[in-house]
Design a protein around this motif. Sequence first.
Motif, mmCIF file in Angstrom:
data_model
loop_
_atom_site.group_PDB
_atom_site.id
_atom_site.type_symbol
_atom_site.label_atom_id
_atom_site.label_comp_id
_atom_site.label_asym_id
_atom_site.label_seq_id
_atom_site.Cartn_x
_atom_site.Cartn_y
_atom_site.Cartn_z
ATOM 1 N N TYR A 40 0.845 -1.200 0.000
ATOM 2 C CA TYR A 40 0.000 0.000 0.000
ATOM 3 C C TYR A 40 0.880 1.250 0.000
ATOM 4 O O TYR A 40 1.841 1.344 0.765
ATOM 5 C CB TYR A 40 -0.932 -0.012 1.211
ATOM 6 C CG TYR A 40 -2.014 1.033 1.137
ATOM 7 C CD1 TYR A 40 -3.046 0.920 0.213
ATOM 8 C CD2 TYR A 40 -1.998 2.147 1.976
ATOM 9 C CE1 TYR A 40 -4.033 1.883 0.127
ATOM 10 C CE2 TYR A 40 -2.989 3.112 1.890
ATOM 11 C CZ TYR A 40 -4.000 2.978 0.970
ATOM 12 O OH TYR A 40 -4.974 3.946 0.882
ATOM 13 N N PRO A 41 0.564 2.245 -0.843
ATOM 14 C CA PRO A 41 1.484 3.370 -1.062
ATOM 15 C C PRO A 41 1.390 4.512 -0.051
ATOM 16 O O PRO A 41 2.103 5.508 -0.200
ATOM 17 C CB PRO A 41 1.096 3.855 -2.457
ATOM 18 C CG PRO A 41 -0.360 3.527 -2.583
ATOM 19 C CD PRO A 41 -0.548 2.251 -1.821
ATOM 20 N N LYS A 42 0.530 4.396 0.970
ATOM 21 C CA LYS A 42 0.389 5.498 1.934
ATOM 22 C C LYS A 42 0.410 4.951 3.362
ATOM 23 O O LYS A 42 0.003 3.817 3.612
ATOM 24 C CB LYS A 42 -0.923 6.256 1.702
ATOM 25 C CG LYS A 42 -1.019 6.893 0.323
ATOM 26 C CD LYS A 42 -2.431 7.372 0.046
ATOM 27 C CE LYS A 42 -2.575 7.843 -1.400
ATOM 28 N NZ LYS A 42 -3.967 8.152 -1.742
ATOM 29 N N PRO A 43 0.854 5.782 4.330
ATOM 30 C CA PRO A 43 0.907 5.307 5.721
ATOM 31 C C PRO A 43 -0.479 5.205 6.351
ATOM 32 O O PRO A 43 -1.397 5.931 5.965
ATOM 33 C CB PRO A 43 1.743 6.374 6.443
ATOM 34 C CG PRO A 43 2.091 7.412 5.453
ATOM 35 C CD PRO A 43 1.385 7.131 4.176
ATOM 36 N N PHE A 44 -0.614 4.306 7.317
ATOM 37 C CA PHE A 44 -1.813 4.253 8.160
ATOM 38 C C PHE A 44 -1.444 3.596 9.476
ATOM 39 O O PHE A 44 -0.370 3.001 9.622
ATOM 40 C CB PHE A 44 -2.987 3.543 7.471
ATOM 41 C CG PHE A 44 -2.774 2.097 7.138
ATOM 42 C CD1 PHE A 44 -3.117 1.093 8.026
ATOM 43 C CD2 PHE A 44 -2.244 1.723 5.905
ATOM 44 C CE1 PHE A 44 -2.947 -0.239 7.723
ATOM 45 C CE2 PHE A 44 -2.059 0.387 5.587
ATOM 46 C CZ PHE A 44 -2.413 -0.604 6.492
ATOM 47 N N THR A 45 -2.358 3.708 10.456
ATOM 48 C CA THR A 45 -2.063 3.259 11.822
ATOM 49 C C THR A 45 -3.212 2.417 12.365
ATOM 50 O O THR A 45 -4.387 2.759 12.187
ATOM 51 C CB THR A 45 -1.848 4.472 12.753
ATOM 52 O OG1 THR A 45 -0.745 5.240 12.272
ATOM 53 C CG2 THR A 45 -1.558 4.023 14.184
ATOM 54 N N LYS A 98 -4.545 9.623 6.899
ATOM 55 C CA LYS A 98 -4.837 10.979 6.427
ATOM 56 C C LYS A 98 -5.511 10.884 5.067
ATOM 57 O O LYS A 98 -5.029 10.207 4.160
ATOM 58 C CB LYS A 98 -3.558 11.812 6.322
ATOM 59 C CG LYS A 98 -3.827 13.294 6.008
ATOM 60 C CD LYS A 98 -2.556 14.116 6.049
ATOM 61 C CE LYS A 98 -2.071 14.307 7.472
ATOM 62 N NZ LYS A 98 -2.984 15.169 8.265
ATOM 63 N N ASP A 99 -6.647 11.567 4.946
ATOM 64 C CA ASP A 99 -7.353 11.589 3.666
ATOM 65 C C ASP A 99 -6.680 12.604 2.746
ATOM 66 O O ASP A 99 -6.559 13.786 3.090
ATOM 67 C CB ASP A 99 -8.826 11.962 3.893
ATOM 68 C CG ASP A 99 -9.586 12.096 2.590
ATOM 69 O OD1 ASP A 99 -9.451 11.196 1.738
ATOM 70 O OD2 ASP A 99 -10.296 13.106 2.420
ATOM 71 N N THR A 100 -6.247 12.153 1.594
ATOM 72 C CA THR A 100 -5.502 13.032 0.690
ATOM 73 C C THR A 100 -6.388 14.110 0.067
ATOM 74 O O THR A 100 -5.899 15.191 -0.262
ATOM 75 C CB THR A 100 -4.856 12.207 -0.435
ATOM 76 O OG1 THR A 100 -5.857 11.384 -1.066
ATOM 77 C CG2 THR A 100 -3.775 11.293 0.124
ATOM 78 N N GLU A 101 -7.690 13.850 -0.050
ATOM 79 C CA GLU A 101 -8.587 14.838 -0.670
ATOM 80 C C GLU A 101 -8.831 16.026 0.257
ATOM 81 O O GLU A 101 -8.722 17.184 -0.153
ATOM 82 C CB GLU A 101 -9.923 14.184 -1.031
ATOM 83 C CG GLU A 101 -10.903 15.149 -1.681
ATOM 84 C CD GLU A 101 -12.307 14.577 -1.790
ATOM 85 O OE1 GLU A 101 -13.139 15.220 -2.448
ATOM 86 O OE2 GLU A 101 -12.572 13.504 -1.209
ATOM 87 N N THR A 102 -9.167 15.748 1.516
ATOM 88 C CA THR A 102 -9.508 16.818 2.458
ATOM 89 C C THR A 102 -8.321 17.220 3.335
ATOM 90 O O THR A 102 -8.369 18.271 3.979
ATOM 91 C CB THR A 102 -10.664 16.375 3.372
ATOM 92 O OG1 THR A 102 -10.232 15.241 4.149
ATOM 93 C CG2 THR A 102 -11.891 15.986 2.550
ATOM 94 N N GLY A 103 -7.286 16.382 3.393
ATOM 95 C CA GLY A 103 -6.138 16.661 4.253
ATOM 96 C C GLY A 103 -6.400 16.388 5.722
ATOM 97 O O GLY A 103 -5.562 16.703 6.569
ATOM 98 N N LYS A 104 -7.552 15.796 6.046
ATOM 99 C CA LYS A 104 -7.912 15.548 7.442
ATOM 100 C C LYS A 104 -7.629 14.100 7.833
ATOM 101 O O LYS A 104 -7.662 13.196 6.993
ATOM 102 C CB LYS A 104 -9.397 15.865 7.670
ATOM 103 C CG LYS A 104 -9.734 17.339 7.476
ATOM 104 C CD LYS A 104 -11.212 17.586 7.735
ATOM 105 C CE LYS A 104 -11.563 19.069 7.582
ATOM 106 N NZ LYS A 104 -13.007 19.332 7.823
ATOM 107 N N ASP A 105 -7.363 13.901 9.137
ATOM 108 C CA ASP A 105 -7.193 12.553 9.658
ATOM 109 C C ASP A 105 -8.562 11.910 9.808
ATOM 110 O O ASP A 105 -9.511 12.543 10.303
ATOM 111 C CB ASP A 105 -6.487 12.577 11.014
ATOM 112 C CG ASP A 105 -5.045 13.039 10.902
ATOM 113 O OD1 ASP A 105 -4.413 12.750 9.861
ATOM 114 O OD2 ASP A 105 -4.546 13.693 11.842
ATOM 115 N N GLY A 161 -15.315 10.054 -2.498
ATOM 116 C CA GLY A 161 -14.457 10.871 -1.646
ATOM 117 C C GLY A 161 -15.155 11.438 -0.420
ATOM 118 O O GLY A 161 -16.381 11.501 -0.331
ATOM 119 N N PHE A 162 -14.348 11.889 0.549
ATOM 120 C CA PHE A 162 -14.879 12.433 1.797
ATOM 121 C C PHE A 162 -15.453 13.832 1.619
ATOM 122 O O PHE A 162 -16.269 14.265 2.434
ATOM 123 C CB PHE A 162 -13.800 12.445 2.882
ATOM 124 C CG PHE A 162 -13.617 11.114 3.537
ATOM 125 C CD1 PHE A 162 -14.488 10.685 4.528
ATOM 126 C CD2 PHE A 162 -12.590 10.272 3.146
ATOM 127 C CE1 PHE A 162 -14.330 9.447 5.128
ATOM 128 C CE2 PHE A 162 -12.422 9.035 3.741
ATOM 129 C CZ PHE A 162 -13.291 8.617 4.732
#
Length: 370
Positions: A60-65, A84-91, A270-271
Motif C-alpha cells: 500500500y502506497p500510503k501510511p496508516f495506523t 490521512k485523507d488526501t482529498e480533504t487533508g484531514k485525519d 471521496g470524503f
Amino acid sequence: MRNKLYLLGLVVVLLFLAFFLLEKTKEDATEIEYWKFSLDRIEYYPPSEQWVERTGEKFYPKPFTISVKEGIKKGEKFFTVSNKDTETGKDIEYEGGYNSENTVRDFGTYRVKGTEEVLEGIQIKESLQVGEDSPKLVFYSGNVSKTLRIGKKHSLGSTRVILHEGPIRNVLTSSSYLFDRFQKGPQDFRQKSILTLNKEYVKEISYIDENGVSIKIDNTPFESNGVKKNLWRRLSGEIILLEPKLGEDLYRYMTGLKVETFPDDENGAGFGIGNILAPGAEKSEFSLASVKVLISDGNEIVYRFHKETSIGDKKLSPIIRIINSNFKEPPVYVIANAFTQIQTAANSIKNAKAIVKPAKGKPGNTSRKK
C-alpha cells in the motif's frame, strides 16, 4: 568433452536442489516466539517507488495506523484504523475489524521461523531486498518501540525476509501472510459490520425519524427447547408484548447492516462529498432518522441515517455511527434498501396492537337451583 558437460549439468542440478531444499527447510521450520509484548499501536510506512520497481511487489502506497484504545467501549479493547485523507487533508478514523484485531494479536506475540544476527559493519545483501527504502512497521507499547523492515519473499511464497532494526539487527525468516496484509490499505482493516455482537445481545432499540415516528422496544432473551429466542415489548405509547416477527424484523435489519462502500474507496466519491451528504452536526437537513441500540454489556450505539444518494450505478444511504457518545465515525454507505426496511419495521411496531390470547372456553353452568 561430453562427460564434462554432463558433469557441469549435474552440478547445476545439485545446486538448484540444494537451494530448493534450503528454502523448503525455512518454509517448514517450526516457529519460535521472537517477542511478546502488549501493543498500543502499529504504524505502517510504505516502500519507496524504487523498491517497488526493483521487487515488483505492490504494498500500500500510503501510511496508516492501527491502534488499541481503552475507554471507548465498556469492558473491552477497542481497535481503530486511522489515516490521512488526501482529498480533504484531514485525519480519519474508523473502528477496526477482525483484520486489525488479528494483526495486533499476531504481532503482540510475534513468532518467526529463523533468526540470524547481522554483525556490526556487515552490509546486508541487496538480493534480500530489505533496507531503508523497504516497507516498514513500527510497533509501540508505552515508551517501547520495535521496527521491522519487510524484505524478499522466499521462493515457495509462504515466508519472507524481515529485518528487525535496533542496536542489534537481526534478519528473520517470518510467515509472509503477516506482512502481505499490508499490500492492502486501511479500508481492509476497518470494521465492515455496522452492529457487531459476540456473546452480548441487543437489550433495547429506539427509533425516531423526521416524520415523527418514534418507537422504543426492549428484549428479554429466553431459551425454548434448547433454542435461544428473543421476547420483544414495545415501551413507547401503550406498553405491549409484540408479535415475535415485528421485533425480530427490526433486530434482523439492524444486525444485518454491512458497509457497502467507504467514501475513500475507488468508487466512493471521496470524503468531500461524503461529509456533505452526512455532516457530523447533530441536526442536519439531510438526516432522516436516528436509531439507538443498547447492548447487554452496557454499550450504546447511535446510528444516523441520511438521505439516499446515487454513486455510480448504486443507490446508497450514508450513515454516521456514534459509540457511547465519545467515538464518532466518518460516514459510510449502506445499500439504500436497508434503511427502507428499518423504517418499515419501525412503522409496523408503532401501529402494532397488543397480542390477544384466545379466550378460554366457558365452563358449563353447574349451579344448582335452590
